[in-house]
Write an enzyme that holds these catalytic residues in place. Structure first.
Site, PDB file in Angstrom:
ATOM      1  N   ARG A 151       0.866  -1.172   0.000  1.00 51.30           N
ATOM      2  CA  ARG A 151       0.000   0.000   0.000  1.00 51.30           C
ATOM      3  C   ARG A 151       0.906   1.226   0.000  1.00 51.30           C
ATOM      4  O   ARG A 151       1.769   1.384   0.865  1.00 51.30           O
ATOM      5  CB  ARG A 151      -0.880   0.028   1.244  1.00 51.30           C
ATOM      6  CG  ARG A 151      -1.709   1.303   1.364  1.00 51.30           C
ATOM      7  CD  ARG A 151      -2.216   1.471   2.784  1.00 51.30           C
ATOM      8  NE  ARG A 151      -2.962   2.720   2.946  1.00 51.30           N
ATOM      9  CZ  ARG A 151      -3.123   3.346   4.113  1.00 51.30           C
ATOM     10  NH1 ARG A 151      -2.590   2.843   5.217  1.00 51.30           N
ATOM     11  NH2 ARG A 151      -3.804   4.469   4.179  1.00 51.30           N
ATOM     12  N   ASP A 207      -3.241   4.387  -2.830  1.00 53.21           N
ATOM     13  CA  ASP A 207      -4.491   4.797  -2.199  1.00 53.21           C
ATOM     14  C   ASP A 207      -5.222   5.859  -3.012  1.00 53.21           C
ATOM     15  O   ASP A 207      -6.425   6.043  -2.864  1.00 53.21           O
ATOM     16  CB  ASP A 207      -4.194   5.351  -0.803  1.00 53.21           C
ATOM     17  CG  ASP A 207      -4.649   4.422   0.305  1.00 53.21           C
ATOM     18  OD1 ASP A 207      -5.395   3.472   0.025  1.00 53.21           O
ATOM     19  OD2 ASP A 207      -4.250   4.647   1.456  1.00 53.21           O
ATOM     20  N   HIS A 263     -14.667   5.646   6.080  1.00 50.85           N
ATOM     21  CA  HIS A 263     -13.486   4.987   6.642  1.00 50.85           C
ATOM     22  C   HIS A 263     -13.096   5.785   7.875  1.00 50.85           C
ATOM     23  O   HIS A 263     -12.497   6.862   7.777  1.00 50.85           O
ATOM     24  CB  HIS A 263     -12.352   4.966   5.613  1.00 50.85           C
ATOM     25  CG  HIS A 263     -11.114   4.284   6.101  1.00 50.85           C
ATOM     26  ND1 HIS A 263     -10.734   3.037   5.671  1.00 50.85           N
ATOM     27  CD2 HIS A 263     -10.177   4.674   7.000  1.00 50.85           C
ATOM     28  CE1 HIS A 263      -9.612   2.687   6.282  1.00 50.85           C
ATOM     29  NE2 HIS A 263      -9.256   3.669   7.084  1.00 50.85           N
ATOM     30  N   LEU A 264     -13.468   5.271   9.043  1.00 52.12           N
ATOM     31  CA  LEU A 264     -13.289   6.018  10.285  1.00 52.12           C
ATOM     32  C   LEU A 264     -12.336   5.272  11.204  1.00 52.12           C
ATOM     33  O   LEU A 264     -12.683   4.251  11.811  1.00 52.12           O
ATOM     34  CB  LEU A 264     -14.643   6.222  10.985  1.00 52.12           C
ATOM     35  CG  LEU A 264     -15.740   6.891  10.145  1.00 52.12           C
ATOM     36  CD1 LEU A 264     -17.023   7.023  10.957  1.00 52.12           C
ATOM     37  CD2 LEU A 264     -15.284   8.239   9.622  1.00 52.12           C
ATOM     38  N   GLY A 267      -7.014   7.760  11.019  1.00 53.34           N
ATOM     39  CA  GLY A 267      -7.253   8.607   9.860  1.00 53.34           C
ATOM     40  C   GLY A 267      -8.689   8.398   9.433  1.00 53.34           C
ATOM     41  O   GLY A 267      -9.217   7.282   9.529  1.00 53.34           O
ATOM     42  N   GLY A 383     -11.753   1.153  12.319  1.00 52.89           N
ATOM     43  CA  GLY A 383     -11.906   0.826  13.734  1.00 52.89           C
ATOM     44  C   GLY A 383     -13.109   1.470  14.384  1.00 52.89           C
ATOM     45  O   GLY A 383     -13.915   0.812  15.048  1.00 52.89           O
ATOM     46  N   GLY A 385     -15.637   3.030  12.731  1.00 56.84           N
ATOM     47  CA  GLY A 385     -16.833   2.741  11.951  1.00 56.84           C
ATOM     48  C   GLY A 385     -17.417   1.377  12.243  1.00 56.84           C
ATOM     49  O   GLY A 385     -18.647   1.202  12.259  1.00 56.84           O
TER      50      GLY A 385
END
Length: 453
Positions: A151, A207, A263-264, A267, A383, A385
């Site tokens: 990534r 990304d 995406h919580l 970051g 995490g 979310g």
């Protein structure tokens, strides 16, 4: 207790895959995969490793190369438009040490899970990767790794995964100032793999690539186009996560075409996804933009930054430290960047930090709804979310204008669907799988998929 696959006579585990001998050649290099891959696309070494170097942890997945290639083929099958994701042999996650905990190694194999302490030498992503390689070597896997997918947070203008070459590395290094919490770690992992596996082919999975589909109205910046050598646009981030979420939503709920993906985690960002394509997102040129995060400020009035520099006497280096590492939830609460701690802390500052975060996420979701022209579903991941039900409830509290109706019991028990019947928007928990996306892209980029596919 994890039951490891049986070892074969040749020393390699996983009986379904056999490794042939590899003889080093002058071509062996992490930047030239010819030493690990035959021209027919068949691996001489049967395993594929994914590396995901975050700002506070390192995640890896060990896959069979044949499974990753099969997943890439299924992606092309018109009967399975999302493509099934490959299953890893092992998932490996190292939590780096912090003031609250020592470094920990978490291993998953199917439904089995194991957690334990790492060696005391684990202090950063590079030493964490060395720990993972040692763990794999003890079990006979390391010598069979012929391909590695990484990534890479900032890919600039790259629209697809790419074989890592010296020229590509130079380009990615030039982008490090735009992603200082991530890019240096990502590239350090590339060099560390080179030292550990000099014959493996390495692939960069960006990304930013998922957001190349943004229309001009979403990616254009209202500044002169010639102010920088890099073509400036809103790049967007967390794209590998959003690609996984988009594919999973097309698989489980194809009628829910217009999706806000959230995406919580440490970051945090949002993405408006229409039929699997990104049409808007909250992060911009850098992963500093958008929502307030653990230690990142999120969107700010640029005039404030100019004022802090001119009138406050802050140098660019001081401002970078302030905005990337000392802002966000940490600054709002004055105590912690960890949402878990804030939710357990009964102080006005902690409550206010949570309220600000939830309100800003809801604001962002309203903007994503405009980009989509309506919303069919909101998919929570990461995490927070997936596991922080008070955060999801705090966000949903502001979304009545979109017709959202939260089911409190389903939300509190983290059920996959936690909206009430009659809600205009389906609320879902959709775990992401960046490692599987990286594995699939790596198999395709290295030619493990036959040309006729």
């Amino acid at each position: 207790m994890i039951r490891y696959p049986p070892r074969e006579a040749n020393g390699h585990p996983h009986g379904a895959v056999r490794a042939s001998q590899h003889t080093a050649s002058p071509h062996d290099s992490p930047l030239d995969p010819r030493g690990a891959i035959r021209q027919t696309g068949r691996m001489q070494r049967p395993y594929l490793l994914t590396v995901n170097a975050g700002s506070s942890s390192l995640r890896c997945g060990l896959f069979t190369a044949s499974d990753a290639a099969a997943a890439a083929l299924r992606q092309d099958d018109p009967n399975t438009p999302t493509g099934e994701l490959p299953e890893p042999i092992f998932g490996l996650h190292v939590e780096l040490p912090s003031t609250r905990r020592a470094a920990r190694l978490h291993v998953t194999a199917g439904e089995a899970k194991y957690s334990g302490s790492t060696s005391r030498g684990v202090v950063d992503q590079e030493t964490a990767l060395a720990e993972i390689f040692a763990w794999l070597a003890e079990r006979g896997f390391r010598s069979g790794i012929g391909a590695v997918g990484h990534r890479i947070v900032h890919g600039g203008t790259h629209a697809a995964p790419a074989l890592i070459t010296p020229a590509l590395l130079r380009t990615l290094e030039s982008l490090a100032p735009l992603a200082p919490l991530h890019q240096p770690n990502d590239l350090a992992a590339v060099h560390a793999v080179h030292r550990q596996l000099p014959g493996a082919g390495q692939v960069a999975c960006f990304d930013t690539a998922f957001h190349r589909s943004l229309p001009p109205r979403a990616h254009r910046l209202a500044v002169p186009v010639d102010i920088a050598d890099l073509p400036l646009r809103r790049f967007g981030f967390h794209g590998l996560s959003y690609e996984a979420i988009a594919g999973e939503m097309l698989r489980i709920a194809p009628a829910e075409r217009r999706i806000i993906a959230a995406h919580l985690g440490n970051g945090a960002s949002l993405c408006a996804i229409d039929t699997g394509q990104s049409v808007d997102t909250t992060m911009g040129v850098t992963p500093l933009d958008g929502l307030p995060m653990g230690t990142r400020s999120g969107a700010l009035d640029p005039g404030l930054v100019l004022w802090l520099q001119r009138e406050g006497g802050h140098s660019p280096e001081r401002l970078a430290e302030l905005l990337w590492r000392k802002s966000g939830l940490l600054a709002l609460s004055g105590t912690s960047a960890d949402m878990r701690i804030l939710l357990d802390t009964d102080t006005g500052a902690a409550r206010e930090a949570v309220e600000v975060f939830c309100y800003r996420v809801a604001q962002g979701m309203a903007a994503m709804a405009i980009a989509l022209g309506g919303v069919d579903a909101i998919a929570f991941s990461g995490g927070m979310g997936e596991r922080a039900h008070p955060v999801r409830a705090g966000i949903a509290e502001h979304l009545g204008v979109l017709g959202v109706k939260l089911d409190p019991i389903a939300n509190a028990t983290n059920r996959p669907v936690f909206s009430r019947p009659g809600s205009a928007v389906k609320l879902r928990i959709v775990p992401t799988d960046e490692e599987a996306i990286i594995a699939r892209h790596t198999a395709r980029t290295l030619g493990l998929v036959p040309d006729q596919a």
